[in-house]
Design a protein around this motif. Sequence first.
Motif, PDB file in Angstrom:
ATOM      1  N   VAL A  69       0.840  -1.205   0.000  1.00 26.04           N
ATOM      2  CA  VAL A  69       0.000   0.000   0.000  1.00 26.04           C
ATOM      3  C   VAL A  69       0.874   1.254   0.000  1.00 26.04           C
ATOM      4  N   LYS A  70       1.909   1.277   0.841  1.00 27.46           N
ATOM      5  CA  LYS A  70       2.806   2.437   0.895  1.00 27.46           C
ATOM      6  C   LYS A  70       3.569   2.608  -0.419  1.00 27.46           C
ATOM      7  N   ALA A  71       4.006   1.501  -1.011  1.00 22.29           N
ATOM      8  CA  ALA A  71       4.742   1.573  -2.285  1.00 22.29           C
ATOM      9  C   ALA A  71       3.859   2.123  -3.401  1.00 22.29           C
ATOM     10  N   MET A  72       2.582   1.769  -3.407  1.00 21.61           N
ATOM     11  CA  MET A  72       1.675   2.330  -4.411  1.00 21.61           C
ATOM     12  C   MET A  72       1.561   3.841  -4.244  1.00 21.61           C
ATOM     13  N   GLY A  73       1.436   4.289  -3.002  1.00 21.50           N
ATOM     14  CA  GLY A  73       1.318   5.725  -2.736  1.00 21.50           C
ATOM     15  C   GLY A  73       2.556   6.508  -3.137  1.00 21.50           C
ATOM     16  N   ARG A  74       3.727   5.882  -3.012  1.00 21.22           N
ATOM     17  CA  ARG A  74       5.002   6.541  -3.360  1.00 21.22           C
ATOM     18  C   ARG A  74       5.440   6.268  -4.798  1.00 21.22           C
ATOM     19  N   ALA A  75       4.684   5.441  -5.515  1.00 21.71           N
ATOM     20  CA  ALA A  75       5.061   5.001  -6.868  1.00 21.71           C
ATOM     21  C   ALA A  75       6.459   4.369  -6.851  1.00 21.71           C
ATOM     22  N   ASP A  76       6.676   3.513  -5.861  1.00 21.14           N
ATOM     23  CA  ASP A  76       7.960   2.862  -5.611  1.00 21.14           C
ATOM     24  C   ASP A  76       8.049   1.546  -6.390  1.00 21.14           C
ATOM     25  N   ALA A  77       8.556   1.625  -7.611  1.00 19.46           N
ATOM     26  CA  ALA A  77       8.618   0.458  -8.500  1.00 19.46           C
ATOM     27  C   ALA A  77       9.466  -0.673  -7.911  1.00 19.46           C
ATOM     28  N   ALA A  78      10.572  -0.351  -7.259  1.00 20.54           N
ATOM     29  CA  ALA A  78      11.462  -1.388  -6.722  1.00 20.54           C
ATOM     30  C   ALA A  78      10.754  -2.233  -5.666  1.00 20.54           C
ATOM     31  N   THR A  79      10.012  -1.589  -4.776  1.00 15.18           N
ATOM     32  CA  THR A  79       9.293  -2.327  -3.733  1.00 15.18           C
ATOM     33  C   THR A  79       8.157  -3.141  -4.350  1.00 15.18           C
ATOM     34  N   LEU A  80       7.428  -2.556  -5.285  1.00 16.47           N
ATOM     35  CA  LEU A  80       6.354  -3.299  -5.952  1.00 16.47           C
ATOM     36  C   LEU A  80       6.916  -4.515  -6.679  1.00 16.47           C
ATOM     37  N   GLU A  81       8.026  -4.333  -7.370  1.00 20.81           N
ATOM     38  CA  GLU A  81       8.676  -5.429  -8.100  1.00 20.81           C
ATOM     39  C   GLU A  81       9.068  -6.556  -7.144  1.00 20.81           C
ATOM     40  N   ARG A  82       9.582  -6.205  -5.977  1.00 28.43           N
ATOM     41  CA  ARG A  82      10.027  -7.198  -4.989  1.00 28.43           C
ATOM     42  C   ARG A  82       8.846  -7.962  -4.399  1.00 28.43           C
ATOM     43  N   ILE A  83       7.768  -7.283  -4.113  1.00 29.84           N
ATOM     44  CA  ILE A  83       6.637  -7.892  -3.409  1.00 29.84           C
ATOM     45  C   ILE A  83       5.733  -8.696  -4.331  1.00 29.84           C
ATOM     46  N   MET A  84       5.560  -8.222  -5.554  1.00 30.29           N
ATOM     47  CA  MET A  84       4.585  -8.828  -6.455  1.00 30.29           C
ATOM     48  C   MET A  84       5.165 -10.031  -7.197  1.00 30.29           C
ATOM     49  N   ALA A  85       4.409 -11.130  -7.230  1.00 28.60           N
ATOM     50  CA  ALA A  85       4.821 -12.324  -7.965  1.00 28.60           C
ATOM     51  C   ALA A  85       4.839 -12.018  -9.459  1.00 28.60           C
ATOM     52  N   ASP A  86       5.631 -12.773 -10.200  1.00 23.84           N
ATOM     53  CA  ASP A  86       5.714 -12.562 -11.646  1.00 23.84           C
ATOM     54  C   ASP A  86       4.360 -12.732 -12.328  1.00 23.84           C
ATOM     55  N   ASP A  87       3.503 -13.619 -11.797  1.00 21.06           N
ATOM     56  CA  ASP A  87       2.185 -13.832 -12.403  1.00 21.06           C
ATOM     57  C   ASP A  87       1.080 -13.057 -11.674  1.00 21.06           C
ATOM     58  N   PHE A  88       1.465 -11.995 -10.968  1.00 21.15           N
ATOM     59  CA  PHE A  88       0.516 -11.123 -10.267  1.00 21.15           C
ATOM     60  C   PHE A  88      -0.557 -10.618 -11.229  1.00 21.15           C
ATOM     61  N   TYR A  89      -1.782 -10.494 -10.734  1.00 22.55           N
ATOM     62  CA  TYR A  89      -2.867  -9.891 -11.506  1.00 22.55           C
ATOM     63  C   TYR A  89      -3.746  -9.095 -10.560  1.00 22.55           C
ATOM     64  N   PHE A  90      -4.037  -7.846 -10.922  1.00 20.40           N
ATOM     65  CA  PHE A  90      -4.858  -6.950 -10.108  1.00 20.40           C
ATOM     66  C   PHE A  90      -6.139  -6.668 -10.868  1.00 20.40           C
ATOM     67  N   THR A  91      -7.279  -6.923 -10.242  1.00 17.71           N
ATOM     68  CA  THR A  91      -8.575  -6.692 -10.874  1.00 17.71           C
ATOM     69  C   THR A  91      -9.213  -5.447 -10.279  1.00 17.71           C
ATOM     70  N   TYR A  92      -9.478  -4.463 -11.132  1.00 18.12           N
ATOM     71  CA  TYR A  92     -10.119  -3.206 -10.741  1.00 18.12           C
ATOM     72  C   TYR A  92     -11.609  -3.282 -11.036  1.00 18.12           C
ATOM     73  N   PRO A  93     -12.354  -2.276 -10.551  1.00 15.17           N
ATOM     74  CA  PRO A  93     -13.763  -2.197 -10.963  1.00 15.17           C
ATOM     75  C   PRO A  93     -13.907  -1.998 -12.483  1.00 15.17           C
ATOM     76  N   LEU A  94     -12.914  -1.405 -13.146  1.00 14.97           N
ATOM     77  CA  LEU A  94     -13.025  -1.130 -14.574  1.00 14.97           C
ATOM     78  C   LEU A  94     -12.348  -2.178 -15.446  1.00 14.97           C
ATOM     79  N   GLU A  95     -11.230  -2.716 -15.018  1.00 12.55           N
ATOM     80  CA  GLU A  95     -10.461  -3.686 -15.807  1.00 12.55           C
ATOM     81  C   GLU A  95      -9.437  -4.354 -14.906  1.00 12.55           C
ATOM     82  N   GLY A  96      -8.383  -4.910 -15.478  1.00 13.41           N
ATOM     83  CA  GLY A  96      -7.345  -5.552 -14.687  1.00 13.41           C
ATOM     84  C   GLY A  96      -5.990  -5.403 -15.340  1.00 13.41           C
ATOM     85  N   ASP A  97      -4.941  -5.577 -14.537  1.00 10.95           N
ATOM     86  CA  ASP A  97      -3.570  -5.429 -15.016  1.00 10.95           C
ATOM     87  C   ASP A  97      -2.703  -6.566 -14.516  1.00 10.95           C
TER      88      ASP A  97
END
Length: 139
Positions: free
Chosen positions: A27-55
């Motif tokens: 959550v903190k990394a998203m707020g700071r746009a911290d790519a390194a922390t997001l890269e470390r935490i998220m699995a290679d096959d990570f998928y995020f589903t939004y109300p509008l679409e997914g990434d």
Amino acid sequence: MDAGNHHSQRSTIEIEQHVRQLNDEWVKAMGRADAATLERIMADDFYFTYPLEGDDKAQFIADVTSGDLKIQHITREQLNVRVFGTTAVLTARDSATWLYHGRELAGQYKIMSVFAERDGAGSYARSRLARCTSNLHIF
């Protein structure tokens, strides 16, 4: 060492605490746009589903770092973690305001995230974000 033996060496409480820590870092990394922390935490096959679409992981990180996805405000409450062997499911309720490609998404959201231990390290595998309404929705 197989996953069952590894899990028995780490208590459910330790795993739950680790998942809560990863969630907080994410959550903190998203707020700071911290790519390194997001890269470390998220699995290679990570998928995020939004109300509008997914990434997938790459698109999600690109959206966060480019400013296409911004968190203006987020309060996470009613956080619960359930551990199933080497996998944990985190549920919570968010009060959040997001900007997604210039469109504001504000309200109450129910989130469900799956964390999985791979190669001895926990990572964020999936996340589902659904807007809360007065009707009951099961996802």
